[in-house]
Design a protein around this motif. Structure first.
Motif, mmCIF file in Angstrom:
data_model
loop_
_atom_site.group_PDB
_atom_site.id
_atom_site.type_symbol
_atom_site.label_atom_id
_atom_site.label_comp_id
_atom_site.label_asym_id
_atom_site.label_seq_id
_atom_site.Cartn_x
_atom_site.Cartn_y
_atom_site.Cartn_z
ATOM 1 N N ILE A 1 0.837 -1.206 0.000
ATOM 2 C CA ILE A 1 0.000 0.000 0.000
ATOM 3 C C ILE A 1 0.871 1.255 0.000
ATOM 4 C CG2 ILE A 1 -1.691 1.322 1.316
ATOM 5 C CD1 ILE A 1 -3.174 -0.916 0.424
ATOM 6 N N ILE B 1 2.525 1.620 -3.501
ATOM 7 C CA ILE B 1 1.714 2.204 -4.569
ATOM 8 C C ILE B 1 1.437 3.675 -4.283
ATOM 9 C CG2 ILE B 1 -0.551 1.536 -3.642
ATOM 10 C CD1 ILE B 1 0.504 1.678 -7.310
ATOM 11 N N LEU C 1 2.328 6.659 -6.725
ATOM 12 C CA LEU C 1 1.337 7.588 -7.258
ATOM 13 C C LEU C 1 1.801 9.033 -7.087
ATOM 14 C CD1 LEU C 1 -2.027 5.938 -6.070
ATOM 15 C CD2 LEU C 1 -1.149 6.086 -8.396
ATOM 16 N N LEU D 1 -7.227 11.644 1.297
ATOM 17 C CA LEU D 1 -7.148 10.258 0.834
ATOM 18 C C LEU D 1 -5.694 9.787 0.821
ATOM 19 C CD1 LEU D 1 -8.611 7.797 -0.228
ATOM 20 C CD2 LEU D 1 -8.452 8.738 -2.515
ATOM 21 N N LEU E 1 -4.231 6.477 2.811
ATOM 22 C CA LEU E 1 -3.408 5.402 2.244
ATOM 23 C C LEU E 1 -2.050 5.333 2.923
ATOM 24 C CD1 LEU E 1 -4.244 5.737 -1.528
ATOM 25 C CD2 LEU E 1 -4.851 3.873 -0.009
ATOM 26 N N GLY F 1 -4.631 -1.065 -3.584
ATOM 27 C CA GLY F 1 -4.503 0.317 -3.124
ATOM 28 C C GLY F 1 -5.089 1.277 -4.143
ATOM 29 N N MET F 2 -4.811 1.018 -5.430
ATOM 30 C CA MET F 2 -5.358 1.899 -6.461
ATOM 31 C C MET F 2 -6.867 1.717 -6.585
ATOM 32 S SD MET F 2 -2.418 2.069 -9.363
ATOM 33 C CE MET F 2 -2.055 0.334 -9.453
ATOM 34 N N LEU G 1 -8.772 1.136 -4.109
ATOM 35 C CA LEU G 1 -9.332 1.917 -3.002
ATOM 36 C C LEU G 1 -9.498 3.378 -3.434
ATOM 37 C CD1 LEU G 1 -7.347 0.646 0.144
ATOM 38 C CD2 LEU G 1 -9.624 -0.006 -0.573
ATOM 39 N N VAL G 2 -8.450 3.909 -4.066
ATOM 40 C CA VAL G 2 -8.519 5.293 -4.543
ATOM 41 C C VAL G 2 -9.663 5.427 -5.530
ATOM 42 C CG1 VAL G 2 -7.284 7.093 -5.795
ATOM 43 C CG2 VAL G 2 -6.055 5.629 -4.198
ATOM 44 N N ALA H 1 -12.354 3.610 -5.786
ATOM 45 C CA ALA H 1 -13.648 3.487 -5.124
ATOM 46 C C ALA H 1 -14.044 4.806 -4.469
ATOM 47 C CB ALA H 1 -13.601 2.369 -4.082
ATOM 48 N N VAL H 2 -13.085 5.424 -3.776
ATOM 49 C CA VAL H 2 -13.407 6.677 -3.090
ATOM 50 C C VAL H 2 -13.778 7.757 -4.089
ATOM 51 C CG1 VAL H 2 -12.410 8.554 -1.745
ATOM 52 C CG2 VAL H 2 -12.070 6.198 -1.028
ATOM 53 N N TYR H 3 -12.987 7.906 -5.145
ATOM 54 C CA TYR H 3 -13.267 8.971 -6.102
ATOM 55 C C TYR H 3 -14.544 8.709 -6.885
ATOM 56 C CZ TYR H 3 -8.807 11.202 -5.178
ATOM 57 O OH TYR H 3 -7.768 11.851 -4.580
ATOM 58 N N LYS H 4 -14.808 7.444 -7.139
ATOM 59 C CA LYS H 4 -16.043 7.139 -7.853
ATOM 60 C C LYS H 4 -17.232 7.493 -6.967
ATOM 61 C CE LYS H 4 -18.623 3.671 -10.370
ATOM 62 N NZ LYS H 4 -19.850 3.983 -9.620
ATOM 63 N N PHE H 5 -17.080 7.274 -5.670
ATOM 64 C CA PHE H 5 -18.139 7.599 -4.718
ATOM 65 C C PHE H 5 -18.362 9.114 -4.668
ATOM 66 C CE2 PHE H 5 -19.355 8.688 -0.341
ATOM 67 C CZ PHE H 5 -20.543 7.981 -0.248
ATOM 68 N N ILE H 6 -17.251 9.865 -4.643
ATOM 69 C CA ILE H 6 -17.375 11.323 -4.522
ATOM 70 C C ILE H 6 -17.849 11.942 -5.838
ATOM 71 C CG2 ILE H 6 -16.145 13.459 -4.037
ATOM 72 C CD1 ILE H 6 -14.211 11.907 -2.333
ATOM 73 N N TYR I 1 -19.524 10.691 -8.574
ATOM 74 C CA TYR I 1 -20.296 9.627 -9.207
ATOM 75 C C TYR I 1 -20.614 9.942 -10.674
ATOM 76 C CZ TYR I 1 -23.899 6.079 -9.724
ATOM 77 O OH TYR I 1 -24.614 5.012 -10.147
ATOM 78 N N LEU J 1 -14.715 -1.940 -14.301
ATOM 79 C CA LEU J 1 -14.719 -0.688 -13.546
ATOM 80 C C LEU J 1 -14.438 0.514 -14.438
ATOM 81 C CD1 LEU J 1 -13.100 -1.674 -10.162
ATOM 82 C CD2 LEU J 1 -15.467 -1.074 -10.640
ATOM 83 N N LEU K 1 -7.686 -6.072 2.543
ATOM 84 C CA LEU K 1 -8.167 -5.060 1.601
ATOM 85 C C LEU K 1 -9.599 -4.665 1.921
ATOM 86 C CD1 LEU K 1 -7.095 -5.860 -2.049
ATOM 87 C CD2 LEU K 1 -6.667 -3.807 -0.724
ATOM 88 N N LEU L 1 -11.167 -1.043 2.940
ATOM 89 C CA LEU L 1 -12.217 -0.388 2.155
ATOM 90 C C LEU L 1 -13.350 0.057 3.075
ATOM 91 C CD1 LEU L 1 -13.039 0.160 -0.868
ATOM 92 C CD2 LEU L 1 -14.497 -1.825 -0.621
ATOM 93 N N LEU M 1 -12.314 2.915 5.293
ATOM 94 C CA LEU M 1 -12.158 4.118 4.474
ATOM 95 C C LEU M 1 -13.518 4.752 4.253
ATOM 96 C CD1 LEU M 1 -9.717 5.428 3.225
ATOM 97 C CD2 LEU M 1 -10.030 4.036 1.204
ATOM 98 N N PHE M 2 -14.516 3.892 3.997
ATOM 99 C CA PHE M 2 -15.846 4.429 3.734
ATOM 100 C C PHE M 2 -16.561 4.830 5.017
ATOM 101 C CE2 PHE M 2 -15.048 3.320 -0.539
ATOM 102 C CZ PHE M 2 -15.848 4.176 -1.263
ATOM 103 N N ASN N 1 -20.767 16.017 1.093
ATOM 104 C CA ASN N 1 -20.797 15.194 -0.119
ATOM 105 C C ASN N 1 -22.217 14.833 -0.496
ATOM 106 O OD1 ASN N 1 -18.203 14.873 -1.137
ATOM 107 N ND2 ASN N 1 -17.674 13.659 0.670
#
Lengths: 551, 209, 104
Positions: A218, A221, A225, A247, A251, B38-39, B41-42, B44-49, B51, B204, C87, C91, C94-95, C104
């Motif tokens: 983690i 990556i 990034l 975010l 991470l 990890g990517m 996760l990023v 998922a978060v951005y897709k949520f914010i 949409y 995705l 993982l 997740l 995080l949520f 939001n």
């Protein structure tokens, strides 16, 4: 070394079958030689890290400029953090003593993948050198702090990319070590060495290895990034491109909090080895200690956001992470209780390793309790980003892991090198170190509580006295370190020769092999018939005492 | 408590342990899985914010490219596993044939990817481009992740090609043979992981429009 | 270490055959077709969930058959679950932040 006909039943120092001279070391696939390579390189990096810490404290001895400008100060605390974390504390126990003793303690001749093991040392050195060169390269030493927080880390013009790459490569090295250990523990245990007969140091290394394997990618990556973001202006975290800097912090801490446990669990493992040996009795609650290592590894992955209570997370997240943070204290406390219970009614033999181990328990407890203070949301807002935090993690990381490493050195030194250090000098060194440590870091609790922010170059006059005491403490600490290391190094040359297998009277397998170990550790394949801490003699005498009491 | 047996300890470098090797490979695969995780996760978060913006951005991708590449990768996963069956059965030539086919598919994947990326570049959509910077932040993030994730995945495909190519060489040299093929298996495991990551990347990025 | 010399306790002591893998491949292709077809229909929020479910089924097939987990010790699956758990928990936590974030 693989296909030679040279005699393997000689000390691994004297082995003639491999390459000669320095190449016989830096290209050796013997886990013991690799462990010593790690020890040497780690000590060099540690010296650099200590120097940076010393300079930092010297700057803070008085308000305003003392010896350096603010930009230099920022670079120095960044490099102090990066070096101490990635090059000293993380590899300290697994890579040095894990490499040297994990195979021996499970009765194996080497780790599962010896060449991979050598590769991880090389990656470690390359990563370390990259971190150091980032200081001298044109562009200026990185000044982001070891956390590389966005957006500053994509804006600053200093050499952030080399530092990021260094951390990435070091992460890779750490992953390979972890992978090697997991496979070694699963596949190479001696006959009769069941999981519940594993020494607790091995349990600790095993749990640590899993965190290394699962959490390190983690950070890998995440840092990658950030690198892409700097190089190609890809929009990921940078808020000017719509990204979310918080975010990034999530991470970063998803790895870096478990990393804290990568640092501390092996040290706890060392203490669990040392305490029963010098209490001359079976460890109290073997399974509890073993499972608490796994428990810490598990819970430790769930608490990362307690580093972020002030960044504006949702209220729900704050409460969840606060509760989980309190939970992680339970397995740590289980260990402390068990060590103390082991000492209770033991026939304690006071030797240098025990001094360091007891200091570990004391300092780690202070660090742990102050950690709980920060876990409470309301208090956290008050002390966040103050030197209270700095004091806390130095008590845990230096007072804990650092002293754990020193314990391991004093405990295993005669076995590794076949030479004994001067015990009196090491005890003098210990007390200097212990006093220096507390004088250095305890004032930070006080001034942090009073509001002294961390990472500040300058401060208000009312904090002067604390900074002054702290800086004086740093001098005492360094004298202690010098006494300790010079004593250990002197032993290599002129220390009393040790040839007996079992120097301290331990029951684990490393005390059953020759001193220093043979090339393949043992002459004959060992077989295990009982748990690791069964001090038969002592148990019997204890029984007698009990019987007498009953009568 | 322990004793020593009369058996002299064996040279660890001559010790062979196929299951240990596979276990090591699996642990390595977990690190790869989590690297991409990890990517995700990023993502998922951005897709949520963001949409709506993510859906809008996904419309710019050509799902035919994605679907074709999915089929290519799935088939290459089949051929690499068949090459292992062949080596187990001692059919050396057939195994080499399947490995070369796998490499061929992998290269096909990269060619396809090249055309897909070039098409995006010619529309001015690439990191830091003016066209992209004019778009909404959600779209900038979508394409940022698109380039990084498919790019890193592509890098893994290239590494896979090198690995399998080396295995082909070893098979020809009989270093991989019907008795000892754990290296080919490990290369295969790596290749399947590359496939699995694509199995998630494809829907995705390409199918959320 | 003598206990581990039995390196021939190979996970593939079963009889290797081509047929099963071709079957799995066909199933994977059908599932891919299914995702593409379903993506055309607007299920709203369900679209992503369906896509991810199909992807998970496909991954399961690849893991169990192509990657031979079927023939490995159960421990291997346990390890796969461990890493997925790590993982998954990340997740969810995080949520715990992003779902309840104001604004939001």
């Amino acid at each position: 070394m693989a296909s030679s006909t040279a005699n393997v039943n000689v000390s691994f120092f004297d082995y003639q079958g491999g390459r000669k001279g320095i190449l016989g070391w830096i290209l050796s696939v013997d886990h013991k030689r690799i462990g010593i390579l790690y020890l040497i390189s780690m000590m060099i990096f540690f010296a650099v890290g200590v120097t940076f810490g010393f300079l930092m404290r010297l700057e803070l001895i008085a308000p305003d400029r003392t010896i350096m400008d603010p930009q230099t100060y920022n670079s120095i605390f960044t490099l102090h953090g990066v070096i101490m974390i990635f090059l000293f504390i993380i590899p300290g126990l697994p890579a040095v003593f894990g490499n040297f003793f994990l195979p021996i303690m499970i009765g194996a001749a080497d780790v599962a993948f010896p060449r991979l093991n050598l590769l991880s040392w090389w990656l470690f050195v390359i990563g370390g050198l990259l971190a150091i060169t980032s200081i001298i390269m044109p562009g200026g030493a990185p000044d982001t702090g070891w956390t590389f927080y966005i957006p500053y880390s994509v804006r600053t013009s200093t050499n952030v990319i080399p530092a990021l790459m260094a951390a990435f490569i070091l992460g890779f090295s750490s992953i390979l070590t972890g992978l090697n250990f997991v496979v070694t523990v699963h596949r190479l245990r001696a006959k009769g060495m069941t999981f519940f007969r594993l020494p607790l140091f091995i349990w600790a290394l095993y749990s640590t290895a899993w965190i290394q394997v699962l959490a390190t990618p983690i950070i890998g990556i995440t840092l990658l990034l950030v690198t892409f973001e700097r190089l190609f202006s890809v929009g990921i975290f940078d808020p000017s491109l719509g990204g979310d800097p918080v975010l990034y912090q999530h991470l970063f801490w998803i790895y870096s909090h478990p990393a804290v446990y990568i640092m501390i669990i092996p040290a706890m493992g060392v203490i669990s080895e040392v305490i029963p040996v010098f209490a001359r009795r079976t460890i109290f609650g073997y399974k509890f200690i073993a499972f608490s290592s796994v428990g810490i590894a598990l819970f430790g992955s769930l608490v990362w956001a307690h580093h972020m209570f002030t960044v504006g997370m949702s209220g729900v997240a704050m409460i969840v992470f606060s509760v989980l943070t309190f939970l992680v204290a339970i397995p740590s406390a289980v260990k402390v209780f068990n060590w103390v219970s082991t000492l209770y009614k033991g026939s304690i033999v006071v030797e240098p390793p025990l001094y360091y181990a007891l200091a570990f328990i004391f300092l780690f407890s202070i660090g742990g309790f102050t950690g709980l203070i920060q876990g409470a949301l309301s208090v956290n807002l008050h002390i966040h980003d103050t030197s209270f935090i700095v004091a806390h993690f130095h008590y845990v990381m230096f007072g804990g892991t650092g002293f754990g490493i020193f314990t391991a050195m004093h405990y295993w030194w005669p076995k590794m090198f076949g030479r004994m250090y001067n015990k009196k000098v090491s005890i003098v060194g210990f007390w200097t170190l212990f006093v220096g440590f507390n004088v250095l870091y305890f004032p930070m609790f006080v001034m942090g509580w009073l509001g002294m922010p961390r990472r500040y170059y300058d401060y208000l006059p009312e904090y002067h006295i604390y900074h002054l005491i702290s800086t004086i403490g740093s001098w005492i600490l360094i004298i202690g370190l010098l006494i300790m290391f010079i004593n250990l190094l002197k032993a290599l040359k002129s220390g009393e020769k040790v040839t007996k297998e079992n120097y301290w009277g331990g029951e684990t397998l490393e005390w059953k092999c020759p001193t220093p170990p043979y090339v393949f550790n043992f002459e004959f394949t060992p077989e295990v018939h009982a748990g690791p801490y069964e001090y038969k003699q002592n148990d019997e005498s204890e029984k007698k005492v009990e019987e007498e009491v009953v009568q | 408590m322990s004793s020593t047996t009369a058996t002299p300890i064996a040279d660890p470098h001559l010790h062979r342990d196929d299951e240990g090797s596979r276990l090591g490979m699996w642990l390595f695969l977990f690190t790869e899985l989590i690297l991409f995780g990890g990517m995700f996760l990023v993502f998922a978060v951005y897709k949520f914010i963001h949409y709506e913006e993510f859906h809008a951005a996904a419309r710019e991708l050509n799902s035919m490219f994605g679907a074709l590449n999915t089929i290519i990768l799935l088939t290459s996963s089949l051929t690499i596993v068949l090459s292992i069956v062949a080596i187990q059965k001692g059919q050396k030539l057939l195994s080499i044939f399947f490995q070369i086919i796998t490499i061929f598919f992998a290269l096909g994947f990269m060619v396809n990817k090249y055309f897909e990326w070039s098409a995006k570049f010619s529309h001015g959509i690439y990191p830091g481009s003016e066209t992209l910077l004019e778009k909404s932040s959600g779209e900038i993030l979508f394409f940022g992740l698109y380039y990084v994730m498919t790019g890193l995945h592509g890098l893994h495909v290239v590494i896979g090609v090198l690995l399998i190519g080396y295995m082909t060489y070893e098979t020809i040299k009989n270093k991989v043979n019907s008795d000892k093929y754990v290296r080919l298996e490990s290369a295969g495991l790596y290749w399947h992981l590359v496939d699995i990551i694509w199995i998630f990347l494809f829907p995705l990025f390409y199918l959320i429009a | 270490m003598s206990s581990h010399d039995s390196h021939n306790e190979n996970a593939h002591a079963h009889k290797p055959s081509y047929g099963i893998y071709i079957l799995i491949w066909v199933a994977l292709l059908i599932l891919t077709g299914l995702t593409v077809a379903v993506a055309g229909i607007n299920f709203g929020n369900l679209t992503v969930i369906t896509a991810l479910t199909v992807a998970s089924v496909k991954s399961y097939l690849v893991l169990e058959y192509f990657m031979h987990l079927k023939h490995e010790k159960k421990m291997f699956w346990l390890f796969v679950y461990t890493s997925l758990f790590f993982l998954g928990v990340s997740l969810i936590l995080l949520f715990a932040d992003y779902t309840f974030l104001e604004g939001n």
